[in-house]
Motif scaffolding. Structure first.
Motif, PDB file in Angstrom:
ATOM      1  N   SER A   1      68.772   9.378  84.085  1.00  8.40           N
ATOM      2  CA  SER A   1      68.805   8.973  82.678  1.00  8.40           C
ATOM      3  C   SER A   1      67.565   8.180  82.300  1.00  8.40           C
ATOM      4  O   SER A   1      66.977   8.376  81.238  1.00  8.40           O
ATOM      5  N   ASP A   2      67.128   7.265  83.184  1.00 10.69           N
ATOM      6  CA  ASP A   2      65.967   6.427  82.885  1.00 10.69           C
ATOM      7  C   ASP A   2      64.654   7.194  82.915  1.00 10.69           C
ATOM      8  O   ASP A   2      63.629   6.705  82.437  1.00 10.69           O
ATOM      9  N   LEU A   3      64.665   8.396  83.493  1.00 12.59           N
ATOM     10  CA  LEU A   3      63.474   9.247  83.424  1.00 12.59           C
ATOM     11  C   LEU A   3      63.268   9.789  82.013  1.00 12.59           C
ATOM     12  O   LEU A   3      62.187  10.258  81.683  1.00 12.59           O
ATOM     13  N   GLY A   4      64.319   9.723  81.200  1.00 13.00           N
ATOM     14  CA  GLY A   4      64.233  10.236  79.836  1.00 13.00           C
ATOM     15  C   GLY A   4      64.936  11.562  79.646  1.00 13.00           C
ATOM     16  O   GLY A   4      64.762  12.221  78.622  1.00 13.00           O
ATOM     17  N   ILE A   5      65.736  11.989  80.643  1.00 12.79           N
ATOM     18  CA  ILE A   5      66.463  13.252  80.529  1.00 12.79           C
ATOM     19  C   ILE A   5      67.631  13.074  79.565  1.00 12.79           C
ATOM     20  O   ILE A   5      68.483  12.213  79.776  1.00 12.79           O
ATOM     21  N   PRO A   6      67.694  13.862  78.489  1.00 13.98           N
ATOM     22  CA  PRO A   6      68.792  13.746  77.518  1.00 13.98           C
ATOM     23  C   PRO A   6      70.150  14.007  78.168  1.00 13.98           C
ATOM     24  O   PRO A   6      70.231  14.698  79.186  1.00 13.98           O
ATOM     25  N   SER A   7      71.199  13.465  77.583  1.00 14.77           N
ATOM     26  CA  SER A   7      72.536  13.616  78.158  1.00 14.77           C
ATOM     27  C   SER A   7      72.956  15.076  78.245  1.00 14.77           C
ATOM     28  O   SER A   7      73.647  15.483  79.182  1.00 14.77           O
ATOM     29  N   SER A   8      72.535  15.898  77.254  1.00 11.19           N
ATOM     30  CA  SER A   8      72.891  17.324  77.291  1.00 11.19           C
ATOM     31  C   SER A   8      72.272  18.018  78.501  1.00 11.19           C
ATOM     32  O   SER A   8      72.913  18.832  79.167  1.00 11.19           O
ATOM     33  N   ASP A   9      71.002  17.686  78.782  1.00  6.80           N
ATOM     34  CA  ASP A   9      70.332  18.271  79.943  1.00  6.80           C
ATOM     35  C   ASP A   9      70.876  17.685  81.241  1.00  6.80           C
ATOM     36  O   ASP A   9      70.934  18.365  82.271  1.00  6.80           O
TER      37      ASP A   9
END
Length: 362
Positions: free
Chosen positions: A99-107
């Protein structure tokens, strides 16, 4: 909280300085700071996971809090039952890293659905070094995230034995960095499966494709990830239908994606094209698109409709140059060009016949 702040300050201090001199901060390294600074420190993770017991009863509840539906959770546990009993602290820390890498919740949900075993891997090993390398390779954080979503295993491959040697390997072969990025996004297995021996290099040379051309990156990577035995089987299959070995390799040079087709698919298409349609192997060599078409839903029904039009004395006919053009058309355009162009009663009869032929399966 103070310990966490001090840890972040320490990370920034070592990024700007080394033990002897002040190092200039280049733009690529500065972009990496946005990723590194976003990652939680061990102290922060410890603080965050302390409250898990009060908010999550088990891993199922944790997945639910991270946006997974009941159907998603069921699929995750079905594919990776061990995650049911995984320690919440470890599971939460891995989800937090993603999540902290910036990956959206959908992905993130997509990753968990497709690769649940990914959460059983040690993704924090060499994480900072790995992310810095990938940030330099991909150039932007957006492309990096896209690559990770396409292939989350990039965070688990051995950094020193697989990732760095593979990138250096393609650099030596003359693949540009932009081409390598394109192929990493298109071929997620490129890192673990790439290998080129003398036999494969000879095959590549025989395709006639030169460095810097549009097809070079496809030829190089497809031969690299294919097993030598599989390549030999696909060459022999085309030879069996009338092409010479040299013609087959030149065909791979013009249409390298033929290497992605199964032996069975090519065998069935060639058998029908040569045996029933009475076309030559040379025509297929010059029009390799015929091997990519679906035999049951495209080639057969359109060819048989052409036979029906011929029997009824109707025009236009699906013959000669029109045959290849008809095979390449979209379904909507084909129906418009060869069925709906006739009077309504004839068009209905043709459409019924066309549908009946398409319903026939092997």
């Amino acid at each position: 909280m103070k310990a966490a702040n001090f840890n972040v300050f320490t990370q920034f201090r070592f990024l700007f300085f080394n033990s002897k001199t002040l190092l200039p901060l280049n733009p690529t390294r500065f972009r990496f700071l946005t990723v590194a600074a976003a990652l939680p420190s061990p102290e922060t993770l410890e603080h965050q996971t302390e409250d898990l017991s009060s908010t999550c009863k088990d891993s199922e509840d944790l997945f639910r809090q991270w946006g997974c539906t009941e159907d998603d959770i069921s699929k995750i546990f079905q594919r990776r039952p061990s995650l049911r009993k995984m320690e919440l602290k470890k599971l939460h820390s891995k989800l937090k890293i993603l999540s902290d890498l910036g990956i959206p919740s959908s992905d993130l949900t997509k990753i968990l659905n497709c690769r649940p075993r990914f959460l059983s891997c040690r993704i924090n090993r060499c994480l900072d070094e790995r992310l810095e390398f990938f940030q330099t390779l991909f150039g932007t954080k957006e492309i990096l995230i896209k690559a990770i979503v396409r292939n989350p295993s990039m965070l688990t491959y051995d950094f020193h034995k697989q990732i760095k040697p593979t990138v250096a390997f393609y650099d030596q072969l003359g693949l540009s960095r932009s081409d390598l990025i394109t192929m990493l996004l298109a071929r997620p297995t490129l890192i673990p499966r790439s290998s080129l021996d003398d036999e494969k290099m000879d095959y590549i040379q025989r395709t006639g494709v030169e460095k810097g051309t549009t097809m070079y990156k496809h030829v190089i990577t497809l031969f690299a990830i294919s097993r030598s035995e599989t390549i030999r089987q696909k060459v022999a299959n085309l030879e069996k239908h009338g092409l010479t070995e040299d013609e087959v390799f030149r065909l791979f040079g013009r249409s390298p994606f033929l290497l992605t087709l199964s032996v069975d698919k090519v065998q069935r298409n060639m058998t029908f094209i040569l045996g029933t349609m009475k076309l030559s192997a040379n025509l297929v060599r010059d029009n390799p698109c015929l091997l990519f078409l679906n035999l049951e839903t495209c080639i057969k029904p359109r060819y048989f409709l052409g036979e029906k039009l011929d029997d009824m004395g109707l025009v236009p006919r699906v013959k000669g140059p029109s045959l290849l053009r008809a095979m390449r058309m979209t379904e909507k355009r084909f129906i418009k060009a060869f069925i709906n162009c006739h009077p309504e009663d004839v068009a209905c009869e043709l459409m019924e016949y066309y549908r009946s032929v398409k319903r026939v399966r092997r």
